[in-house]
Design an enzyme around this catalytic site. Structure first.
Site, mmCIF file in Angstrom:
data_model
loop_
_atom_site.group_PDB
_atom_site.id
_atom_site.type_symbol
_atom_site.label_atom_id
_atom_site.label_comp_id
_atom_site.label_asym_id
_atom_site.label_seq_id
_atom_site.Cartn_x
_atom_site.Cartn_y
_atom_site.Cartn_z
ATOM 1 N N ASP B 10 10.225 0.214 23.086
ATOM 2 C CA ASP B 10 10.767 1.685 23.229
ATOM 3 C C ASP B 10 11.559 1.826 24.407
ATOM 4 O OD1 ASP B 10 11.304 4.289 23.134
ATOM 5 O OD2 ASP B 10 9.315 4.717 24.052
ATOM 6 N N GLU B 70 13.573 0.912 18.608
ATOM 7 C CA GLU B 70 14.137 2.392 18.502
ATOM 8 C C GLU B 70 15.728 2.506 18.800
ATOM 9 O OE1 GLU B 70 12.575 5.995 19.795
ATOM 10 O OE2 GLU B 70 10.710 5.606 18.861
ATOM 11 N N ASP B 142 4.721 5.446 26.104
ATOM 12 C CA ASP B 142 5.717 4.701 26.029
ATOM 13 C C ASP B 142 5.322 3.513 25.018
ATOM 14 O OD1 ASP B 142 7.773 5.858 27.929
ATOM 15 O OD2 ASP B 142 5.971 5.651 29.047
#
Lengths: 172, 172
Positions: B10, B70, B142
């Site tokens: 991420d 992502e 995160d």
């Protein structure tokens, strides 16, 4: 005697321009310039690898003392900014890995420094870059953009030096 | 017997989450997860170098078979997208240099896969990630986001395999 070399980069996810200039006896000369082209249909990570490896090789071969990169401001088109950011990220990484300082310049400032007008057209910038470096033929527009950033950085360094010299001459 | 390892990332220019999971006997387990934190006050290129080097080290140590990242869509805030793009760029580069395939997943798809709802909150995602991996304590948000992407990829691989197996059983 080798002069001070500057690598200018104009990053893009499909076309990344680069230009290396050198200052010899107060005159700027071209060392190398070109465009790293990647296929828009290739996966982004494969394109980033090509940009990164080419810039790493260029830094190794041409040994610039510093790097200047276009700063990118975009009010619209977040997705275009995002892709551009990927390319700019690996360009900054290539410089940082080689221990080189990176100075960002806003496009308007580059145009102002080269043409004297922040709203100048790309073609005007290219033509004056050619005049400054004494080029008979111009490389592609991505390469002249990169050279323009490098020249702007050279001018900024010169100005800083002048300020430092003047400061050194101050009466105590 | 070592299972199939997936690295989920991420990316962010200040905080980049990562998570490595492994499939053993049809069960997903945690291998490693954490957050690469950088100082927002440091030059961007120095932060990118930390993100890149940490991910390179992680790939070397944990030897994932594939990478899931992502996908970022942002309609507004082009400058935020641009910075995020820098971090995502060096993350993709780290994977590409190691010869790993990278699969992007849209945030909505990840939430749909984990929680069953594309509009789920981050806390919901984190809780279900913890349940799936049998975690007693949750890493930072995160890291759980990165684990969520890795789990989504594991599910996608499993589904593809099922499709392939079914296809193989087709009467000739």
């Amino acid at each position: 005697m080798s002069g001070r070399r500057i690598l200018g980069i104009d990053p893009g996810s499909v076309k990344t321009g680069y230009g290396v200039i050198e200052e010899r006896g107060g005159k700027l000369t071209l060392v190398d310039a070109g465009t790293i082209s990647t296929k828009a249909s290739d996966p982004l990570e494969a394109r980033l690898l090509i940009i990164y490896q080419t810039l790493r090789g260029l830094i190794e071969d041409r040994r610039p003392a510093s790097v200047a990169v276009e700063e990118i401001f975009m009010a619209k088109h977040a997705n275009a900014a995002l892709k551009l950011g990927h390319a700019r990220g690996v360009a900054l990484l290539a410089a940082a890995e080689a221990g080189l300082s990176v100075t960002p310049y806003a496009p308007r400032l580059v145009k102002q420094a080269i043409v004297g007008k922040g709203s100048a057209e790309k073609e005007q910038v290219a033509r004056i870059v050619g005049l400054i470096l004494g080029l008979k033929t111009l490389p592609g527009v991505d390469a002249t953009d990169a050279l323009a950033v490098a020249i702007t950085h050279a001018q900024a360094l010169r100005m800083n030096q002048r300020v430092l010299l003047t400061a050194g001459k101050k009466p105590r």
